[in-house]
Scaffold this active site. Structure first.
Site, short mmCIF file in Angstrom:
data_model
loop_
_atom_site.label_atom_id
_atom_site.label_comp_id
_atom_site.label_asym_id
_atom_site.label_seq_id
_atom_site.Cartn_x
_atom_site.Cartn_y
_atom_site.Cartn_z
N ASP A 149 -1.06 -5.15 1.09
CA ASP A 149 -2.08 -4.90 0.83
C ASP A 149 -2.28 -6.97 0.80
O ASP A 149 -3.29 -7.87 0.66
CB ASP A 149 -2.97 -4.97 -0.72
N HIS B 54 1.56 5.36 -2.25
CA HIS B 54 1.80 5.63 -0.63
C HIS B 54 2.31 6.50 -0.13
O HIS B 54 3.68 6.05 0.80
CB HIS B 54 1.64 4.17 0.17
N ASP C 218 9.80 3.32 7.88
CA ASP C 218 9.45 4.32 8.43
C ASP C 218 9.35 4.55 9.99
O ASP C 218 9.25 5.16 10.64
CB ASP C 218 7.99 4.41 8.11
N GLY C 219 10.11 3.19 9.94
CA GLY C 219 10.76 3.73 11.80
C GLY C 219 10.14 2.76 12.65
O GLY C 219 10.13 3.80 13.89
N ASP C 220 9.03 2.38 12.11
CA ASP C 220 8.18 2.03 13.12
C ASP C 220 7.47 0.61 13.65
O ASP C 220 7.00 -0.12 14.15
CB ASP C 220 6.26 2.37 12.76
N THR D 217 2.75 -4.67 7.62
CA THR D 217 3.51 -5.35 6.95
C THR D 217 3.30 -6.89 8.23
O THR D 217 3.33 -8.28 8.30
CB THR D 217 5.04 -5.42 6.34
#
Length: 653
Positions: free
Chosen positions: A112, A242, A466-468, A514
């Site tokens: 954000d 979240h 989250d592994g992304d 991010t």
């Protein structure tokens, strides 16, 4: 945990939900490309726009938000400038240069802050007459510093933004619409400076804590893993909105015990905590006689039967400390989809009034309670709803959306032509030590290098988040390669500043998250700095531009060297000696590549002090795995691959 849903996939669900929200309030419109919900016909006296992030479409309306921008589920919204203008009265042609006031309410989450930080930076660059400021909501007491057994303080992410955000939206929305007393008067109109001061004072005296029996489930995603399942009879304290883990799991001995623990954490937060800046002291935050507001939020999965009982327990617990709230609210104001949990928020009204009301000033005294009682058309707030008598005409409303963009374009063109202080020139590639061909080869090399380490980045990020990360970097690389292949990015015909701006925009659109926001802010600020550089020496201009870009990024993220983030690798890239070496010869390019790689390697031995890795890696089993493997920060590793690939590309290897 409930994992059954009407919708089998999240695809298109956010847009469909936004359309549903707009259908509930005929004063709202939806701009589909930017996912912006905004007031279509604001009061003519409106001169301050109040803008915020996802989950707030229902709190958009006269008396609350002017506009809200939404991203995907649990993703920060892309920084869309449209939100800064939507809902403001269209300026008359004679007023195109008058100042615009935009106040952005940001929840203290990395995504954000970065994405709205990008919006703010671009707005300031493109619209010189735009007055824009932000209020950072950071009300979560669960992530305040905690002393360890050896007396050291644990690293913190900083207080996250929780449901108290909605109270901030209501108070500021009423002030910007009606003034200090919540009633429109001709004597004293709301001011931008005072609105900002009110927002800062409110978040400085707002405290929240959440608890849940389980995590939420997103439609279409796999069933929860073992680490996400909270065993029967246990509760998780301090979880985020979240789906982030809480700070501890404990046995739920009784509802009364749970509420007592939560109230203790709020009361122990101390009066020295000001928003995201934590400086705890021994003062009691709530003193005898202080007026307070109680805000009980359902995270989405608790029945109203239980919420009513919880509210009664909270009231009784507060009474044991002599705290009797003057306003009480309870509803699913800000949910975490279907999470079976709730949060408690308290506002110290007395302290807020002391900060915003100067008894020696002639300004009208601000009344927080009157602002909360003021009317609003926002349908998700507990208030009346306004409907037009005439039936809605969708075709006409869609035309109005397009017409809203026309004054924005006129303001942009007028501002650009009238702003004589900005010099839209930048050094050539040759002046910076490269030919356009070398730049393109370097960029292609950087993109291909990132694609080559995608699996590594995924592995590193899986241990912490989250592994992304690998997928995110690859999306950006493929987008830039496509831009080069289709001439959307053209090194030979674009100036250095324009080219970097284009790269930043492609990265923002393709990467998201991010990392995407970090790169977008950096490239946007780098481009602006090159345009406005005053030195005749190209190396000095480049050095100054890189350092200005890093400074701009630092204004929107608290991450610093040593926090185990991408910033650890970015700082040496912006060191003063790097641009001077770049302008010598291509063999010297090895130096910045080596420095960035060494910085990325150094993150293997760092303990995370910022970002998701701080609280995701708190579990003993995961912490031991990370220590044993000595994995680097995935963002820093990806940047190192980019720089090394660029050097290899320039060198033709």
């Amino acid at each position: 945990m409930a994992d059954k849903h009407i919708f089998s996939s999240p695809d298109g669900l956010v847009l469909a939900s936004l359309k549903g929200a707009v259908a509930l309030n005929p004063t709202l419109r939806l701009h589909l490309p930017s996912r912006t919900v905004y007031i279509a016909h604001p009061d003519p006296s409106t001169h301050i726009a109040l803008v915020t992030n996802p989950a707030h479409a229902g709190f958009t309306g006269h008396g609350m938000l002017t506009a809200s921008v939404s991203g995907d589920i649990f993703a920060s919204p892309n920084a869309i400038l449209f939100a800064a203008f939507a809902g403001l009265p269209p300026p008359r042609l004679s007023e195109t240069t008058r100042p615009r006031d935009v106040l952005v309410i940001i929840n203290n989450y990395t995504g954000d802050r970065l994405n709205f930080g990008l919006a703010i930076e671009r707005a300031r660059a493109r619209y010189p007459n735009l007055n824009v400021a932000s209020v950072l909501n950071a009300d979560d007491v669960s992530l305040l510093p905690q002393a360890t057994k050896d007396g050291q303080e644990q690293p913190i992410v900083g207080p996250r933004g929780l449901a108290g955000n909605i109270l901030v939206c209501k108070v500021l929305g009423a002030y910007t619409a009606f003034g200090a007393k919540g009633v429109s008067t001709e004597s004293q109109r709301p001011t931008f400076v005072r609105a900002k001061r009110l927002g800062d004072a409110l978040v400085a005296n707002l405290r929240s804590i959440g608890a849940a029996l389980g995590h939420c489930h997103v439609p279409g995603r796999n069933v929860h893993s073992g680490t996400e399942i909270i065993e029967p009879g246990f509760v998780e304290l301090g979880l985020g909105l979240h789906n982030e883990p809480g700070v501890r799991r404990v046995s739920l001995s009784s509802p009364t015990w749970l509420v007592s623990e939560m109230i203790k954490m709020i009361r122990a937060s101390g009066s020295g905590w000001i928003g995201s800046e934590v400086n705890k002291n021994g003062d009691e935050w709530i003193r005898p006689g202080d007026a307070t507001i109680l805000f009980l939020n359902n995270l989405g999965g608790i029945s109203q039967l239980e919420m009513g009982a919880i509210l009664e327990i909270v009231k009784n617990e507060l009474a044991t400390y002599g705290i009797f709230p003057v306003r009480i609210y309870s509803a699913p104001f800000m949910t975490s989809l279907n999470a079976p949990g709730f949060s408690i928020s308290l506002v110290n009204v007395t302290r807020v009034h002391a900060l915003v009301n100067d008894q020696t000033s002639e300004e009208e005294l601000i009344d927080i309670l009157a602002l909360l009682d003021a009317p609003t058309d926002a349908h998700s707030w507990m208030g009346t709803r306004h409907w037009f008598l005439e039936p809605r005409r969708i075709a006409v409303e869609e035309l109005e959306v397009e017409e809203t963009l026309q004054p924005i374009s006129h303001v942009s063109a007028n501002a650009s032509s009238s702003n004589t202080q900005v010099t839209f020139t930048s050094p050539t590639w040759e002046a910076l030590g490269f030919t356009p061909s070398e730049v393109e080869q370097g960029i292609r090399g950087a993109c291909n290098a990132v694609l080559g380490v995608e699996s590594e980045l995924t592995k590193f990020d899986t241990a912490f988040g989250d592994g992304d990360c690998g997928e995110t970097f690859s999306r950006g690389a493929r987008s830039i390669l496509s831009g080069l292949n289709t001439d959307i990015l053209n090194v030979r015909t674009s100036s250095t500043a324009a080219f970097l701006e284009g790269v930043g925009e492609l990265v923002e659109e393709s990467m998201g998250g991010t990392i995407g926001a970090i790169f977008s802010i950096f490239f946007a600020a780098w481009s602006t700095a090159l345009r406005t550089g005053s030195s005749m020496d190209p190396a000095s201009v480049q050095e100054s531009a890189l350092r200005k870009a890093l400074a701009a990024l630092s204004a929107h993220t608290p991450a610093r060297p040593g926090d185990r983030t991408i910033v650890d690798a970015l700082v040496p890239l912006c060191a003063p000696e790097v641009p001077q070496i770049v302008t010598l010869n291509e063999n010297e390019l090895e130096y910045p590549a080596r420095m960035v790689k060494e910085a990325a390697e150094s993150t293997r031995h760092m303990r995370a002090r910022f970002g998701r890795a701080v609280y995701v890696g708190r579990g003993r089993e995961n912490a031991d795995f990370v220590a044993r493997e000595e994995l680097p920060d995935p963002g820093a590793w990806g940047l190192a691959a980019l720089v090394e690939g660029f050097v290899r590309g320039v060198q033709g290897r």
